[in-house]
Design a protein around this motif. Structure first.
Motif, PDB file in Angstrom:
ATOM      1  N   VAL A  59      28.058  41.647  37.069  1.00 13.00           N
ATOM      2  CA  VAL A  59      29.661  40.980  36.919  1.00 13.00           C
ATOM      3  C   VAL A  59      29.953  39.404  37.262  1.00 13.00           C
ATOM      4  O   VAL A  59      30.460  39.201  38.678  1.00 13.00           O
ATOM      5  CB  VAL A  59      30.759  41.448  37.647  1.00 13.00           C
ATOM      6  N   LYS A  60      28.931  38.348  37.247  1.00 15.01           N
ATOM      7  CA  LYS A  60      28.574  37.154  37.677  1.00 15.01           C
ATOM      8  C   LYS A  60      29.972  36.154  37.131  1.00 15.01           C
ATOM      9  O   LYS A  60      29.904  36.213  38.923  1.00 15.01           O
ATOM     10  CB  LYS A  60      27.953  36.532  36.468  1.00 15.01           C
ATOM     11  N   ALA A  73      29.265  42.865  41.960  1.00 16.32           N
ATOM     12  CA  ALA A  73      29.720  42.342  41.420  1.00 16.32           C
ATOM     13  C   ALA A  73      27.980  42.273  40.550  1.00 16.32           C
ATOM     14  O   ALA A  73      27.541  42.321  39.903  1.00 16.32           O
ATOM     15  CB  ALA A  73      30.600  41.131  40.891  1.00 16.32           C
ATOM     16  N   ASP A  74      27.219  42.289  42.478  1.00 15.45           N
ATOM     17  CA  ASP A  74      25.704  42.145  42.224  1.00 15.45           C
ATOM     18  C   ASP A  74      24.955  43.207  41.535  1.00 15.45           C
ATOM     19  O   ASP A  74      24.123  43.476  40.772  1.00 15.45           O
ATOM     20  CB  ASP A  74      24.798  41.834  43.584  1.00 15.45           C
ATOM     21  N   PHE A  98      38.223  45.416  42.583  1.00 13.71           N
ATOM     22  CA  PHE A  98      36.809  45.145  41.341  1.00 13.71           C
ATOM     23  C   PHE A  98      38.089  45.664  39.973  1.00 13.71           C
ATOM     24  O   PHE A  98      38.108  44.525  39.525  1.00 13.71           O
ATOM     25  CB  PHE A  98      35.677  46.270  42.144  1.00 13.71           C
ATOM     26  N   LEU A 117      33.376  42.597  47.102  1.00  7.64           N
ATOM     27  CA  LEU A 117      33.349  42.776  45.754  1.00  7.64           C
ATOM     28  C   LEU A 117      31.811  41.668  45.491  1.00  7.64           C
ATOM     29  O   LEU A 117      31.901  41.792  44.336  1.00  7.64           O
ATOM     30  CB  LEU A 117      34.232  41.533  45.343  1.00  7.64           C
ATOM     31  N   LEU A 140      32.840  36.975  38.111  1.00  2.23           N
ATOM     32  CA  LEU A 140      33.284  38.392  40.042  1.00  2.23           C
ATOM     33  C   LEU A 140      32.627  37.486  40.482  1.00  2.23           C
ATOM     34  O   LEU A 140      33.644  36.814  42.023  1.00  2.23           O
ATOM     35  CB  LEU A 140      33.312  39.316  40.290  1.00  2.23           C
ATOM     36  N   LYS A 141      31.498  37.573  41.077  1.00  5.02           N
ATOM     37  CA  LYS A 141      30.610  36.867  41.952  1.00  5.02           C
ATOM     38  C   LYS A 141      30.878  35.002  42.441  1.00  5.02           C
ATOM     39  O   LYS A 141      31.381  35.542  43.615  1.00  5.02           O
ATOM     40  CB  LYS A 141      28.743  36.745  42.005  1.00  5.02           C
ATOM     41  N   ARG A 195      33.155  43.713  30.210  1.00  8.65           N
ATOM     42  CA  ARG A 195      32.606  43.072  31.506  1.00  8.65           C
ATOM     43  C   ARG A 195      31.377  42.935  31.938  1.00  8.65           C
ATOM     44  O   ARG A 195      30.483  42.370  32.826  1.00  8.65           O
ATOM     45  CB  ARG A 195      33.548  42.948  32.729  1.00  8.65           C
ATOM     46  N   SER A 196      30.742  44.262  32.141  1.00  2.00           N
ATOM     47  CA  SER A 196      29.526  44.358  32.823  1.00  2.00           C
ATOM     48  C   SER A 196      28.469  44.459  31.534  1.00  2.00           C
ATOM     49  O   SER A 196      28.920  46.087  30.823  1.00  2.00           O
ATOM     50  CB  SER A 196      30.051  45.193  34.002  1.00  2.00           C
ATOM     51  N   TYR A 244      40.295  43.122  39.690  1.00  4.96           N
ATOM     52  CA  TYR A 244      39.381  41.638  38.774  1.00  4.96           C
ATOM     53  C   TYR A 244      39.120  41.680  36.908  1.00  4.96           C
ATOM     54  O   TYR A 244      39.194  41.062  36.395  1.00  4.96           O
ATOM     55  CB  TYR A 244      38.226  41.009  39.340  1.00  4.96           C
ATOM     56  N   CYS A 276      33.398  35.004  44.652  1.00  3.20           N
ATOM     57  CA  CYS A 276      33.759  35.014  45.039  1.00  3.20           C
ATOM     58  C   CYS A 276      33.200  34.010  46.582  1.00  3.20           C
ATOM     59  O   CYS A 276      33.321  34.437  47.634  1.00  3.20           O
ATOM     60  CB  CYS A 276      33.427  36.438  45.699  1.00  3.20           C
TER      61      CYS A 276
END
Length: 265
Positions: free
Chosen positions: A171-172, A166-167, A143, A162, A174-175, A110-111, A146, A178
């Motif tokens: 985690v694009k 995400a930043d 977090f 979040l 999630l960004k 994810r990241s 998600y 939100c």
């Protein structure tokens, strides 16, 4: 040749819509204009939903095995890991919080930031514990949840928390998730604060939406207390806003001049 009555002529020019069964002008085909436009809007909405679902599926899909990628001969063993919310100053776990368990494979898929931690012999990989500072326990739980489900229960504060995570961890998905929530809640009173927040955390969708609202209400925004404070605290951002405002004014004037010329011609 027999004459056609006005009623017969009118009737021959009208058809029944296959959707609503109402009569409509025969120049349209199959459905009346209202049903056609409604169907087009529905189609566009369905396309957007499909794209969002595709994005979610891509986000939830695991990365391929590392040893199947070029220039990789071995694959680290992605086992369990604990994420801990810690105090930014002391580095100690926050009071009334507990470690949040996760799977290294999920975090790595994810990241890219987590992946870098876990692929190398960094402290997080060796200890099996990842410490996250400047985050609440509830935000950390949301977090991690998600990362597994691509779903989150949001309010304004949680969405902001979040986005920060995400930043930081790139985690694009999630960004974007939100940002859409915050954009749906965006109002004039919060537009400047939202703009500043988006600027700090690279939330470009929220940034554009907030700036658009600011520019449309510049006369009101420039009189608000937070704007006056911003002039002293961060004049650079004020300059950016004014540059965007002036650019919009110029574009509007050019467009208006072009329309007038076309009209006169």
């Amino acid at each position: 040749m027999p004459e056609t009555s006005d009623d017969e002529s009118t009737s021959s020019e009208m058809m029944k819509c296959v959707s609503c069964k109402e009569e409509y002008d025969a120049e349209d085909a199959g459905t009346c204009r209202e049903c056609y436009e409604e169907a087009s809007e529905t189609e566009e909405e369905l396309k957007r939903e499909i794209e969002e679902l595709k994005s979610k599926v891509n986000f939830l899909r695991f990365w391929p095995p590392i040893d199947s990628r070029p220039h990789r001969s071995t694959s680290p063993c992605f086992t369990d890991v604990l994420l801990v919310a810690v105090d930014v100053d002391s580095g100690h776990p926050l009071a009334n919080s507990a470690p949040v368990p996760a799977n290294k494979a999920v975090l790595a898929s994810r990241s890219p930031v987590f992946r870098a931690m876990l692929e190398t012999e960094m402290e997080e990989s060796l200890s099996g514990t990842i410490k996250l500072s400047d985050v609440s326990y509830d935000a950390l739980r949301a977090f991690v949840n998600y990362l597994y489900t691509a779903e989150a229960c949001l309010d304004d504060d949680m969405a902001c928390n979040l986005i920060i995570l995400a930043d930081k961890y790139e985690v694009k998905h999630l960004k974007t998730y939100c940002e859409k929530f915050l954009i749906s809640k965006l109002v004039l009173e919060s537009s400047l604060i939202s703009y500043l927040f988006a600027h700090q955390h690279n939330a470009n969708n929220l940034l554009d939406a907030a700036l658009s609202l600011i520019l449309d209400n510049m006369d009101k925004i420039s009189k608000r207390e937070e704007y006056i404070e911003l002039v002293d605290k961060d004049p650079r951002l004020v300059v950016e806003i004014y540059e965007a405002y002036l650019s919009k004014q110029v574009n509007t004037a050019v467009s208006s001049s072009h329309d007038d010329k076309v009209f006169l011609d």
